[in-house]
Motif scaffolding. Structure first.
Motif, short mmCIF file in Angstrom:
data_model
loop_
_atom_site.label_atom_id
_atom_site.label_comp_id
_atom_site.label_asym_id
_atom_site.label_seq_id
_atom_site.Cartn_x
_atom_site.Cartn_y
_atom_site.Cartn_z
N CYS A 280 0.84 -1.20 0.00
CA CYS A 280 0.00 0.00 0.00
C CYS A 280 0.87 1.26 0.00
O CYS A 280 2.03 1.23 0.42
CB CYS A 280 -0.91 0.01 1.22
SG CYS A 280 -2.04 -1.40 1.28
N ASP A 281 0.30 2.35 -0.47
CA ASP A 281 1.04 3.61 -0.55
C ASP A 281 0.59 4.63 0.49
O ASP A 281 1.41 5.38 1.03
CB ASP A 281 0.88 4.21 -1.95
CG ASP A 281 1.45 3.30 -3.02
OD1 ASP A 281 2.67 3.05 -2.98
OD2 ASP A 281 0.68 2.83 -3.88
N VAL A 282 -0.73 4.68 0.74
CA VAL A 282 -1.26 5.62 1.73
C VAL A 282 -2.32 4.92 2.55
O VAL A 282 -2.85 3.86 2.16
CB VAL A 282 -1.85 6.90 1.08
CG1 VAL A 282 -0.77 7.71 0.40
CG2 VAL A 282 -2.96 6.54 0.09
N ILE A 283 -2.66 5.50 3.71
CA ILE A 283 -3.67 4.93 4.59
C ILE A 283 -4.59 6.02 5.10
O ILE A 283 -4.15 7.12 5.43
CB ILE A 283 -3.01 4.18 5.77
CG1 ILE A 283 -4.07 3.51 6.65
CG2 ILE A 283 -2.08 5.09 6.59
CD1 ILE A 283 -3.48 2.52 7.66
N GLY A 284 -5.89 5.71 5.10
CA GLY A 284 -6.88 6.66 5.60
C GLY A 284 -8.08 5.91 6.16
O GLY A 284 -8.11 4.68 6.16
N MET A 285 -9.08 6.67 6.60
CA MET A 285 -10.23 6.06 7.27
C MET A 285 -11.57 6.33 6.59
O MET A 285 -12.59 5.86 7.08
CB MET A 285 -10.30 6.56 8.71
CG MET A 285 -9.07 6.32 9.55
SD MET A 285 -9.27 7.00 11.23
CE MET A 285 -7.60 6.76 11.88
N THR A 286 -11.59 7.09 5.49
CA THR A 286 -12.89 7.58 5.02
C THR A 286 -13.26 7.31 3.58
O THR A 286 -14.40 7.56 3.19
CB THR A 286 -12.97 9.11 5.23
OG1 THR A 286 -11.88 9.74 4.55
CG2 THR A 286 -12.96 9.47 6.70
N ASN A 287 -12.37 6.81 2.75
CA ASN A 287 -12.73 6.67 1.33
C ASN A 287 -13.45 5.37 0.99
O ASN A 287 -13.84 5.17 -0.16
CB ASN A 287 -11.49 6.83 0.46
CG ASN A 287 -11.15 8.28 0.18
OD1 ASN A 287 -10.35 8.57 -0.69
ND2 ASN A 287 -11.76 9.20 0.93
N MET A 288 -13.60 4.52 1.97
CA MET A 288 -14.44 3.33 1.82
C MET A 288 -15.48 3.34 2.93
O MET A 288 -15.12 3.62 4.07
CB MET A 288 -13.60 2.06 1.88
CG MET A 288 -12.90 1.72 0.58
SD MET A 288 -14.08 1.28 -0.70
CE MET A 288 -13.01 1.20 -2.13
N PRO A 289 -16.73 3.08 2.60
CA PRO A 289 -17.26 2.62 1.31
C PRO A 289 -17.63 3.73 0.34
O PRO A 289 -18.35 3.48 -0.63
CB PRO A 289 -18.50 1.85 1.74
CG PRO A 289 -19.02 2.63 2.91
CD PRO A 289 -17.78 3.09 3.65
#
Length: 287
Positions: A178-187
């Protein structure tokens, strides 16, 4: 031909858009519940724009409590054809430094506490998300030429609200690629596809998660400072990209706006009328 309306979903720190003509906050009711906030409607260089702060003004909603279905439905309901999504994220790559932007082209979804589809018992549908973001929108964003822009990257969507452990950070970076990590783009991305809305994500890097030996654990103070700088850069990107996406346009060459063409598999006589009523905006074109 379709008259374009550009939807902009603002992530952490991005709670309003400057320079909109005839700007007005409007309430949009959705059968899927309450959206995160009112929607700011207006025009940018003549192009219709609808802005929705994902966490609500004042940052009221956590990543898990956001009503993603209501947000996407509300944007579709008022005529949005294309979504530019902005979100703060951590980086797994040395070259994707805090302050840089990444145009995401792939996701790994590790969320587990959210409603992920408009469809279900009474009307079953399966859309393809093999290419979860629209290449046409990514190209328009890439053409803005903002400093520190990376075209392409895999976004790991975690549940949160806590940040990663060191072991998780190393797993996502070293073994999963993976390149980046976040909490909101899924779903969010999946729902936009179900709603037949072209969708692109701009991941705004604020930190190196916890894997980096020279940066240590995530520090919220430094994140907030970088986030503030990123917001100004995001607004400049929006101002540069939106005018070129306005006017009338042909069907999306990648089929984002026809994702439901053959996706619904429940026989017409077996469909639940109550669910169909809730799907009037999202799937009205095919229902």
């Amino acid at each position: 031909m379709t008259q374009a309306m550009i939807g902009i979903i603002g992530g952490s720190g991005l709670y309003a858009i400057d320079g909109l003509e005839d700007a007005e906050w409007v309430s949009v009711e959705s059968p899927w519940g309450a959206p995160s906030d009112q929607i700011l409607r207006g025009r940018l260089a003549g192009t219709p724009v609808a802005f929705l702060p994902r966490h609500g003004r004042g940052h009221r909603h956590s990543p898990t409590s956001i009503n993603y279905r209501a947000n996407i439905d509300a944007l579709k309901r008022i005529g949005v054809t294309d979504i530019l999504s902005f979100s703060a994220c951590g980086s797994f790559r040395e070259e994707m430094a805090p302050g840089d932007f990444v145009l995401v082209d792939q996701f790994i979804d590790r969320t587990f506490g959210r409603e992920k589809s408009f469809f279900g018992t009474g009307c079953v549908a399966h859309v393809s998300v093999a290419e979860p973001t629209c290449a046409r929108l990514r190209a328009a964003l890439a053409a803005t030429g903002v400093e520190g822009l990376h075209d392409g990257g895999t976004y790991l969507a975690m549940e949160g609200p806590q940040f990663s452990t060191l072991a998780e950070s190393r797993l996502y970076r070293e073994q999963w690629g993976c390149d980046v990590i976040g909490m909101t783009n899924m779903p969010e991305a999946k729902l936009a596809r179900e709603a037949e809305i072209c969708y692109a994500t701009v991941a705004m890097v604020t930190d190196y998660d916890s894997w980096h030996p020279d940066h240590g654990e995530v520090d919220i103070t430094s994140i907030l400072k970088t986030m503030h700088d990123n917001v100004d850069k995001a607004k400049a990107m929006i101002s540069a990209a939106v005018p070129g996406l306005g006017g009338t346009r042909a069907p999306c060459p990648h089929g984002c706006d026809r994702a439901l063409e053959y996706a619904i598999i429940t026989a017409p006589e077996a469909r639940d009328p109550a669910l169909l009523a809730r799907l009037d905006a999202v799937a009205g074109r095919v229902l």
